[in-house]
Write a protein that holds these residues in place. Sequence first.
Motif, PDB file in Angstrom:
ATOM      1  N   ALA A 160       0.825  -1.209   0.000  1.00 46.25           N
ATOM      2  CA  ALA A 160       0.000   0.000   0.000  1.00 46.25           C
ATOM      3  C   ALA A 160       0.858   1.257   0.000  1.00 46.25           C
ATOM      4  CB  ALA A 160      -0.923  -0.007   1.215  1.00 46.25           C
ATOM      5  N   LEU A 161       1.935   1.264   0.749  1.00 49.50           N
ATOM      6  CA  LEU A 161       2.810   2.439   0.780  1.00 49.50           C
ATOM      7  C   LEU A 161       3.475   2.675  -0.569  1.00 49.50           C
ATOM      8  CD1 LEU A 161       4.487   2.065   4.277  1.00 49.50           C
ATOM      9  CD2 LEU A 161       2.759   3.727   3.586  1.00 49.50           C
ATOM     10  N   ILE A 162       3.921   1.618  -1.218  1.00 44.28           N
ATOM     11  CA  ILE A 162       4.569   1.769  -2.528  1.00 44.28           C
ATOM     12  C   ILE A 162       3.578   2.268  -3.574  1.00 44.28           C
ATOM     13  CG2 ILE A 162       5.622   0.464  -4.430  1.00 44.28           C
ATOM     14  CD1 ILE A 162       6.982  -1.254  -2.233  1.00 44.28           C
ATOM     15  N   PHE A 163       2.404   1.640  -3.648  1.00 42.35           N
ATOM     16  CA  PHE A 163       1.428   2.048  -4.661  1.00 42.35           C
ATOM     17  C   PHE A 163       0.854   3.432  -4.385  1.00 42.35           C
ATOM     18  CE2 PHE A 163       1.020  -2.553  -5.832  1.00 42.35           C
ATOM     19  CZ  PHE A 163       1.475  -2.383  -7.128  1.00 42.35           C
ATOM     20  N   THR A 164       0.697   3.797  -3.132  1.00 39.11           N
ATOM     21  CA  THR A 164       0.217   5.143  -2.809  1.00 39.11           C
ATOM     22  C   THR A 164       1.235   6.184  -3.243  1.00 39.11           C
ATOM     23  OG1 THR A 164      -1.053   4.297  -0.943  1.00 39.11           O
ATOM     24  CG2 THR A 164      -0.565   6.649  -0.951  1.00 39.11           C
TER      25      THR A 164
END
Length: 90
Positions: free
Chosen positions: A35-39
């Motif tokens: 989630a952190l990478i895609f956000t």
Amino acid sequence: MPFCLIGGLGQYLFYPDTSSFNSNLAALALFVPIALIFTAIQTTTEELFFRGYIVQGTSLIWSNRVFLVIVSAVIFTLPHLSNPEAITGG
């Protein structure tokens, strides 16, 4: 962030049936980095496109800063209106 925590706590206190706690740490450990990478990718792409390319392109037409902000905001809003949150009024 504090507003989300306060809102979540309020929802839990006023509507306890809508909340459930899940202690699946393996799923959380897998989900958080993804989630952190895609956000980060999604927000960076939006900023580059809407604040960079759109503003630069419209500045060739007219250099009025208010016009540039309005055009950028309208073009940013249009694709986000199809989000389910926007459709339900959130």
